[in-house]
Write a protein that holds these residues in place. Structure first.
Motif, PDB file in Angstrom:
ATOM      1  N   ARG A   1       0.823  -1.208   0.000  1.00 48.26           N
ATOM      2  CA  ARG A   1       0.000   0.000   0.000  1.00 48.26           C
ATOM      3  C   ARG A   1       0.858   1.259   0.000  1.00 48.26           C
ATOM      4  N   ALA A   2       2.100   1.129   0.445  1.00 47.19           N
ATOM      5  CA  ALA A   2       2.994   2.289   0.438  1.00 47.19           C
ATOM      6  C   ALA A   2       3.285   2.761  -0.989  1.00 47.19           C
ATOM      7  N   ASP A   3       3.099   1.882  -1.975  1.00 40.30           N
ATOM      8  CA  ASP A   3       3.361   2.230  -3.365  1.00 40.30           C
ATOM      9  C   ASP A   3       2.112   2.644  -4.120  1.00 40.30           C
ATOM     10  N   ILE A   4       0.983   2.670  -3.425  1.00 41.69           N
ATOM     11  CA  ILE A   4      -0.292   3.035  -4.043  1.00 41.69           C
ATOM     12  C   ILE A   4      -0.617   4.484  -3.695  1.00 41.69           C
ATOM     13  N   SER A   5      -1.144   5.201  -4.650  1.00 42.02           N
ATOM     14  CA  SER A   5      -1.530   6.595  -4.414  1.00 42.02           C
ATOM     15  C   SER A   5      -2.436   6.707  -3.192  1.00 42.02           C
ATOM     16  N   PRO A   6      -2.142   7.622  -2.277  1.00 44.06           N
ATOM     17  CA  PRO A   6      -3.020   7.827  -1.114  1.00 44.06           C
ATOM     18  C   PRO A   6      -4.460   8.144  -1.522  1.00 44.06           C
ATOM     19  N   ASN A   7      -4.632   8.848  -2.623  1.00 48.71           N
ATOM     20  CA  ASN A   7      -5.988   9.166  -3.073  1.00 48.71           C
ATOM     21  C   ASN A   7      -6.719   7.924  -3.576  1.00 48.71           C
ATOM     22  N   ALA A   8      -5.993   7.037  -4.247  1.00 46.57           N
ATOM     23  CA  ALA A   8      -6.609   5.782  -4.676  1.00 46.57           C
ATOM     24  C   ALA A   8      -7.016   4.959  -3.462  1.00 46.57           C
ATOM     25  N   LEU A   9      -6.178   4.972  -2.424  1.00 40.21           N
ATOM     26  CA  LEU A   9      -6.518   4.238  -1.202  1.00 40.21           C
ATOM     27  C   LEU A   9      -7.774   4.826  -0.547  1.00 40.21           C
ATOM     28  N   LYS A  10      -7.902   6.166  -0.569  1.00 45.99           N
ATOM     29  CA  LYS A  10      -9.102   6.790  -0.009  1.00 45.99           C
ATOM     30  C   LYS A  10     -10.354   6.290  -0.709  1.00 45.99           C
ATOM     31  N   VAL A  11     -10.292   6.209  -2.044  1.00 42.09           N
ATOM     32  CA  VAL A  11     -11.436   5.745  -2.818  1.00 42.09           C
ATOM     33  C   VAL A  11     -11.746   4.289  -2.482  1.00 42.09           C
ATOM     34  N   LEU A  12     -10.723   3.462  -2.439  1.00 41.50           N
ATOM     35  CA  LEU A  12     -10.918   2.044  -2.137  1.00 41.50           C
ATOM     36  C   LEU A  12     -11.531   1.855  -0.745  1.00 41.50           C
TER      37      LEU A  12
ATOM     38  N   PHE B   1     -19.380  -1.848  -0.453  1.00 41.52           N
ATOM     39  CA  PHE B   1     -19.136  -2.272  -1.829  1.00 41.52           C
ATOM     40  C   PHE B   1     -17.803  -3.008  -1.937  1.00 41.52           C
ATOM     41  N   ARG B   2     -17.689  -3.815  -2.976  1.00 42.17           N
ATOM     42  CA  ARG B   2     -16.396  -4.451  -3.261  1.00 42.17           C
ATOM     43  C   ARG B   2     -15.569  -3.457  -4.066  1.00 42.17           C
ATOM     44  N   ALA B   3     -14.294  -3.321  -3.737  1.00 46.00           N
ATOM     45  CA  ALA B   3     -13.449  -2.331  -4.398  1.00 46.00           C
ATOM     46  C   ALA B   3     -12.061  -2.920  -4.619  1.00 46.00           C
ATOM     47  N   CYS B   4     -11.576  -2.816  -5.857  1.00 48.56           N
ATOM     48  CA  CYS B   4     -10.273  -3.376  -6.214  1.00 48.56           C
ATOM     49  C   CYS B   4      -9.523  -2.419  -7.126  1.00 48.56           C
ATOM     50  N   LEU B   5      -8.207  -2.370  -6.950  1.00 48.26           N
ATOM     51  CA  LEU B   5      -7.373  -1.800  -7.999  1.00 48.26           C
ATOM     52  C   LEU B   5      -7.361  -2.790  -9.149  1.00 48.26           C
TER      53      LEU B   5
ATOM     54  N   ARG C   1      -4.972  17.672  -9.101  1.00 44.90           N
ATOM     55  CA  ARG C   1      -4.544  17.292 -10.450  1.00 44.90           C
ATOM     56  C   ARG C   1      -4.614  15.789 -10.686  1.00 44.90           C
ATOM     57  N   GLU C   2      -4.874  15.030  -9.622  1.00 44.63           N
ATOM     58  CA  GLU C   2      -4.955  13.573  -9.774  1.00 44.63           C
ATOM     59  C   GLU C   2      -6.411  13.141  -9.902  1.00 44.63           C
ATOM     60  N   VAL C   3      -6.664  12.283 -10.865  1.00 43.89           N
ATOM     61  CA  VAL C   3      -8.012  11.750 -11.085  1.00 43.89           C
ATOM     62  C   VAL C   3      -7.965  10.237 -10.904  1.00 43.89           C
ATOM     63  N   ILE C   4      -8.810   9.732 -10.027  1.00 41.52           N
ATOM     64  CA  ILE C   4      -8.945   8.291  -9.838  1.00 41.52           C
ATOM     65  C   ILE C   4     -10.179   7.846 -10.613  1.00 41.52           C
ATOM     66  N   GLU C   5      -9.956   6.992 -11.599  1.00 43.75           N
ATOM     67  CA  GLU C   5     -11.068   6.517 -12.426  1.00 43.75           C
ATOM     68  C   GLU C   5     -11.688   5.291 -11.773  1.00 43.75           C
ATOM     69  N   VAL C   6     -13.014   5.329 -11.617  1.00 39.94           N
ATOM     70  CA  VAL C   6     -13.740   4.240 -10.970  1.00 39.94           C
ATOM     71  C   VAL C   6     -14.767   3.697 -11.964  1.00 39.94           C
ATOM     72  N   ALA C   7     -14.687   2.400 -12.252  1.00 37.66           N
ATOM     73  CA  ALA C   7     -15.598   1.766 -13.197  1.00 37.66           C
ATOM     74  C   ALA C   7     -16.380   0.664 -12.490  1.00 37.66           C
ATOM     75  N   THR C   8     -17.627   0.539 -12.861  1.00 34.79           N
ATOM     76  CA  THR C   8     -18.459  -0.547 -12.340  1.00 34.79           C
ATOM     77  C   THR C   8     -18.110  -1.846 -13.070  1.00 34.79           C
ATOM     78  N   PHE C   9     -18.064  -2.961 -12.348  1.00 36.56           N
ATOM     79  CA  PHE C   9     -17.840  -4.257 -12.994  1.00 36.56           C
ATOM     80  C   PHE C   9     -18.799  -4.404 -14.163  1.00 36.56           C
ATOM     81  N   ARG C  10     -18.289  -4.901 -15.282  1.00 38.74           N
ATOM     82  CA  ARG C  10     -19.113  -5.035 -16.473  1.00 38.74           C
ATOM     83  C   ARG C  10     -19.168  -6.469 -16.956  1.00 38.74           C
TER      84      ARG C  10
END
Length: 440
Positions: free
Chosen positions: A26-37, A45-49, A100-109
């Motif tokens: 997790r130290a190598d993952i964006s803190p903002n991505a971790l917030k979203v997860l 909800f289930r949440a995965c990188l 300036r960072e955007v975390i893209e979140v997609a629903t399972f398809r």
């Protein structure tokens, strides 16, 4: 066949790699991505990188971005994040914005089915709409390459593999999920992605995934030029431009993006070879600048791609009233307009291209004040770099490049000593007498 999109087995049994057996931290993952997860997880909800971020972390690389997949629908995601906006029609996505960072979140398809009405395929098998939500298993099977279909589950920090992506990463293999021909017909841009990932990762394309590419490459002519422009930026501004270029030419893909350039390169055996070397030096220069953290612009690279094609379009400027610069302007307008029917070039890049080209003849004139005026031109640096590129390729005398390099380094007095004086005309200029205003 159209619509032959891979479906998961009746009872998919994923390989689950526990935290102790993989190298993602997790130290190598964006803190903002971790917030979203974490927020998605805490909301039930289930949440995965997923995708390239997981792939790059497993390879010990630094991801450029982090994408999240979840069973939450776009509206549910927006309800959780005030800094969220929904985008897209074909692919409905949520963008969670952190400065300036955007975390893209997609629903399972799930795989699209033409008869549902919620998604549709063209007669050629191309996806037109894709908003059929499904499970994580279905989502994995509809992704393109196995190495991009790995999930890092924030619930227990495990990596989940439904399609053999871990084995392919370990083998350095790029493999499409499902039938390769059907997947390329579904989205021909996947052929470009195959070349890009192979160059970026240093992987070899799996033979069954490689086999149909050359035959199906004309499908790229049906892709919108604006979309291909975005793909070109990914292909050549990722740090492996030269290797990517060689793979694109090998698979007959480059000519579908830049047909006029390919025509010139295809004739190089009958010429002095400088057009090919100009492109190669431009690509190598782009890779070196990216590696050094320096800025790059597509305008410079496109100028190199289309320079020789533009020159071949130039009208005869030996005729009275036609200068070389005017001939370049005419040819530039034609070649850029025709190129835009294949890969679009926005004006913010096409205009600098024109200026880089039209400044080239001015480097030959080293008389009087003209070198100083050229030096003050806002596009001088890009045009000078392009001159050096032409020198490296053997198109212009290296002595000319050296002169301009030295000229920039001298002070104004020394510069004045380097130039050739303007020839004096024999006629003396008459001063215009100022008329007096009549007395009021």
């Amino acid at each position: 066949m159209p619509g032959d999109i891979p479906n998961p087995p009746a009872a998919p049994a994923p390989v689950v790699i526990p935290r102790a057996e993989h190298n993602i931290s997790r130290a190598d993952i964006s803190p903002n991505a971790l917030k979203v997860l974490y927020r998605l997880r805490d909301a039930g909800f289930r949440a995965c990188l997923v995708g390239g971020g997981v792939r790059d972390l497993l390879l010990g690389r630094e991801p450029k971005d982090f994408d999240v997949a979840t069973d939450a629908h776009p509206e549910e995601i927006r309800a959780l994040f005030r800094n969220c906006r929904l985008i897209g029609r074909r692919f409905r996505l949520a963008h969670v914005i952190f400065g300036r960072e955007v975390i893209e979140v997609a629903t399972f398809r799930a795989a699209p089915e033409a008869e549902t009405g919620a998604a549709a395929l063209s007669d050629e098998g191309r996806i037109l709409r894709d908003n059929v939500y499904g499970t994580i298993e279905e989502d994995a099977w509809r992704r393109d390459f196995t190495v991009n279909a790995l999930y890092y589950d924030i619930a227990d920090f495990s990596v989940i593999d439904y399609v053999g992506g871990m084995a392919d990463i370990q083998a350095g293999r790029l493999r499409l999920i499902g039938d390769p021909e059907a997947r390329y017909r579904e989205d021909p841009v996947r052929m470009l992605r195959a070349a890009r990932f192979a160059a970026k990762l240093g992987f070899r394309i799996d033979p069954p995934s490689e086999a149909p590419i050359t035959e199906l490459s004309p499908l790229l002519f049906d892709i919108a030029p604006a979309r291909l422009f975005e793909e070109v930026l990914k292909l050549f501004l990722g740090g492996e431009a030269l290797e990517t270029f060689e793979l694109l030419r090998h698979y007959d893909l480059f000519g579908k993006l830049f047909p006029f350039t390919e025509e010139v390169l295809g004739e190089e055996e009958e010429t002095d070879h400088f057009p090919h070397m100009l492109v190669v030096h431009a690509l190598r220069n782009t890779d070196e600048r990216i590696a050094a953290g320096k800025p790059v612009t597509p305008a410079f690279l496109f100028a190199a791609f289309l320079w020789e094609a533009m020159r071949r379009r130039m009208p005869d400027y030996d005729v009275p009233g036609m200068s070389e610069i005017q001939a370049i302007q005419i040819a530039a307008g034609e070649i850029i307009a025709e190129q835009a029917r294949h890969t679009s070039i926005p004006r913010r890049f096409s205009q600098p291209m024109r200026e880089i080209w039209t400044l080239q003849p001015r480097f030959l004139n080293r008389n009087g004040r003209r070198p100083q005026r050229l030096l003050a031109h806002p596009r001088f640096r890009a045009a000078y770099d392009f001159l050096l590129l032409r020198g490296q390729a053997g198109e212009v005398d290296q002595a000319l490049c050296d002169w301009w390099t030295e000229f920039q380094q001298r002070n104004p007095e020394e510069q004045a000593g380097m130039v050739t004086p303007e020839p004096r005309s024999g006629r003396r200029r008459r001063r215009r007498r100022r008329q007096r205003k009549p007395d009021s």
